[in-house]
Motif scaffolding. Structure first.
Motif, short mmCIF file in Angstrom:
data_model
loop_
_atom_site.label_atom_id
_atom_site.label_comp_id
_atom_site.label_asym_id
_atom_site.label_seq_id
_atom_site.Cartn_x
_atom_site.Cartn_y
_atom_site.Cartn_z
N LEU A 59 -38.30 -20.05 -38.30
CA LEU A 59 -38.12 -18.96 -37.35
C LEU A 59 -39.46 -18.46 -36.84
O LEU A 59 -39.58 -17.99 -35.72
N MET A 82 -35.99 -28.67 -33.73
CA MET A 82 -34.72 -27.96 -33.54
C MET A 82 -33.63 -28.58 -34.42
O MET A 82 -32.81 -27.87 -35.02
N ARG A 86 -31.61 -26.74 -37.30
CA ARG A 86 -30.14 -26.69 -37.29
C ARG A 86 -29.52 -27.20 -38.59
O ARG A 86 -28.32 -27.10 -38.78
N ALA A 112 -23.27 -23.31 -30.90
CA ALA A 112 -24.67 -23.71 -30.68
C ALA A 112 -24.86 -25.21 -30.92
O ALA A 112 -25.73 -25.83 -30.31
N ARG A 113 -24.02 -25.76 -31.78
CA ARG A 113 -24.14 -27.19 -32.09
C ARG A 113 -23.20 -28.06 -31.27
O ARG A 113 -23.09 -29.27 -31.50
N LYS B 135 -31.43 -17.59 -33.54
CA LYS B 135 -32.31 -18.73 -33.83
C LYS B 135 -31.98 -19.33 -35.20
O LYS B 135 -31.98 -20.55 -35.36
N GLY B 138 -29.31 -21.77 -35.19
CA GLY B 138 -29.55 -23.02 -34.47
C GLY B 138 -29.44 -22.91 -32.96
O GLY B 138 -29.31 -23.94 -32.29
N ALA B 139 -29.51 -21.69 -32.41
CA ALA B 139 -29.41 -21.55 -30.95
C ALA B 139 -30.71 -21.99 -30.30
O ALA B 139 -31.80 -21.68 -30.79
N GLY B 140 -30.58 -22.70 -29.18
CA GLY B 140 -31.75 -23.09 -28.40
C GLY B 140 -32.18 -21.91 -27.52
O GLY B 140 -31.56 -20.85 -27.55
#
Lengths: 343, 231
Positions: A59, A82, A86, A112-113, B135, B138-140
């Protein structure tokens, strides 16, 4: 990548430092996290636990140093950064739930995925069942209690099936009933799924209950001893050797770092001997005090003894019964100068 | 007093007689303002978002300019746009002066700083944990931005409604750029000014009631979204 005893290293930090406004708040020469283990990062508030977790969860970027995930270096420009992020998830000390329903919050990571929407209902129901909140899917997230918020945050992290789950003080703001529930859930996540868990907490006993490994943390550094019996003060010299002056008591120490240096010491509760009478020994530190608290820790007993400073002492249940101790008992606490760790 | 009562009676009669011209003016005004607000929101929300979330050289100066533009007199906007759209002006070849497009452009310029400024405030008011949480899940970048906007949605709606309020109630630029042409560019505010100067007080009053109704509805909506945003 394997470590020296053949266990898979999942995440590794090398020479990581982090500065805020020019002040170094984190300094980790080396730290490795092995797959499937639970790690407890313990230390007082402001010791850098959250910063450490945030760096491990990618982060924030460390000021210097390198991170490795499953043996591969993580680079800023790397597209896989990324992807690696994830494969991890983190819950904050005070979790933030988005202004939507419980279901909407839990689905966040799935969306998001790019997980197909048709799969969501079953996944969400399963996660809610695991955290004991079945039937709350349609509830507005902002209407939940502190404990429920923490559970939803864990369910939200669970649905994305992370390889590593970072939990920042998961029980700091929840009531006792939810603390037990949360602890059981965390243990189950590790037990059932083999998820690696890194748990930051200021509650040492919680860390020891759970973790395979405990990292004591102080002022941004990993320290060799636990964070119990943590005293601030100054090191002073005397003809009999150096001692640590807490302002209330004087504690004999081995090393003399620098005269009048302001610092902290810690003493492992297991290194402190309890007796009803003073006894002759080589241990230089002995204080008379009163037991102010007794905590049964299943097989062992934690005592809090007020002897000028408040000492936490750990003894077996057998010793506790044999000595006939209780709150208010007058006792002696004895420990060696070599048991005092300078931080 | 008798004059006022008579005018009031005439205005009520006009409203309930479903006078085509009055309803045409109301419809046109709302259409112009809606179009201008829509375009201003399309530009103002991203501008406000970027100013709120990015740190760059000159940011504080830009914020001062944006704040100043919020208080810009409508006639000044009309005057400047007139300078660009009149026949001999740089954009004269577009033949926009005294057209609905010119009115919309004027209203767009007026709404834009309001929407952009209120977007800055709305985005800055979003809890910083929302970004960290997004974030960590996993958000872009785009997903994080969308999440922030969604968290600020009630305040953003309030910003857009405030922009609409400014557009629908302005008179200076609509008069100068639209020319107050009957059945073409005449809006509620320009019609009120004209009819009152002609002595048609009842007609002006009827339009005034509609304008008040629109502004009142806007304020109710604005208040509703502000309260929702604070919850």
């Amino acid at each position: 990548m394997m470590n020296e005893i053949g266990e898979m290293v999942q995440l590794e930090l090398r020479d990581v430092t982090h500065c805020y406004n020019g002040k170094m708040v984190l300094d980790i020469p080396h730290l490795s996290i092995e797959r499937g283990k639970i790690y407890g990062v313990v230390g007082p508030n402001g010791s850098g636990k959250t910063t450490l977790l945030s760096i491990m969860n990618l982060l924030i970027r460390p000021t210097t140093g390198q991170l490795f995930f499953e043996g591969k270096s993580i680079h800023d420009e790397d597209n896989s950064r990324m992807e690696i992020q994830r494969s991890m998830a983190m819950t904050l000390q005070t979790p933030y739930l988005f202004d939507t329903t419980v279901e909407g919050n839990i689905a966040y990571g799935l969306r998001a995925r790019g997980n197909p929407r048709k799969n969501w209902t079953a996944i969400i129901e399963d996660a809610l069942q695991k955290v004991g909140l079945r039937g709350l899917a349609k509830r507005r997230a902002r209407e939940l209690s502190g404990g429920e918020v923490q559970l939803v945050a864990i369910a939200r992290a669970l649905v994305i099936d992370p390889k590593i789950l970072f939990l920042d003080e998961p029980t700091a703001n929840v009531d006792l009933r939810h603390i037990h529930q949360l602890e059981e859930i965390i243990a189950a996540i590790n037990g059932d799924r083999g998820t690696t868990i890194v748990l930051a907490t200021h509650d040492l006993s919680q860390a020891y209950r759970f973790a395979h490994y405990v990292f004591p943390f102080f002022e941004g550094r990993l320290v060799p001893s636990t964070m119990h019996n943590l005293f601030g003060g100054t090191i002073k010299s005397s003809p009999d050797g150096p001692y640590f002056d807490t302002g209330k008591i004087q504690i004999w120490i081995l090393q003399e770092v620098s005269s009048s240096a302001s610092t902290h010491i810690s003493i492992n509760p297991e290194d402190i001997i309890v007796s009803k009478e003073p006894f002759a020994s080589s241990a230089r530190n002995r204080y008379e005090g009163t037991i102010t608290q007794v905590v049964d820790q299943k097989g062992r007993v934690d005592l809090v003894v007020n002897a000028g400073e408040s000492f936490r002492v750990q003894i077996t249940e057998h010793s506790f019964r044999r000595l006939g101790l209780n709150v208010g008992s007058r006792i002696y606490v004895t420990f060696k100068a070599s048991s005092v760790h300078l931080l | 007093m008798e004059y006022l009562v008579e005018a009031f009676g005439n205005s009520i009669e006009l409203i309930f007689s479903l006078d085509g011209e009055i309803y045409g003016i109301v419809g046109r005004s709302v259409f112009f303002a809606l179009t201008a607000t829509f375009l201003a929101a399309l530009c103002g929300v991203p501008i406000g978002f970027l100013v709120a979330t990015k740190r760059f050289r000159g940011r504080s100066g830009l914020l001062t300019v944006m704040n100043t533009l919020m208080a810009l007199p409508t006639v000044v906007i009309g005057l400047l746009a007139y300078g660009f759209f009149s026949r001999r002006a740089p954009l004269g070849f577009l033949d926009l002066l005294f057209s609905p497009t010119a009115v919309i452009i004027g209203e767009f310029i007026l709404s834009l700083p309001i929407i952009a400024n209120l977007t800055v405030s709305a985005v800055q008011a979003v809890d910083p944990r929302a970004i960290l949480t997004a974030k960590s899940l996993g958000a872009g970048r785009v997903q994080v931005a969308w999440t922030i906007l969604m968290e600020a949605r009630f305040s953003l709606l309030a910003a857009i409604i405030a922009g609409f309020g400014r557009a629908v109630s302005e008179v200076g630029s609509a008069m100068m750029l639209g020319g107050n042409i009957r059945f073409y560019t005449r809006t509620m505010t320009t019609a009120i000014a004209l009819e009152t100067s002609k002595g048609e007080f009842g007609f002006g009053l009827a339009l005034g009631f509609f304008l008040l109704l629109v502004v009142f509805s806007i304020n109710i909506l604005f208040h509703f979204f502000q309260v929702k945003g604070r919850q």
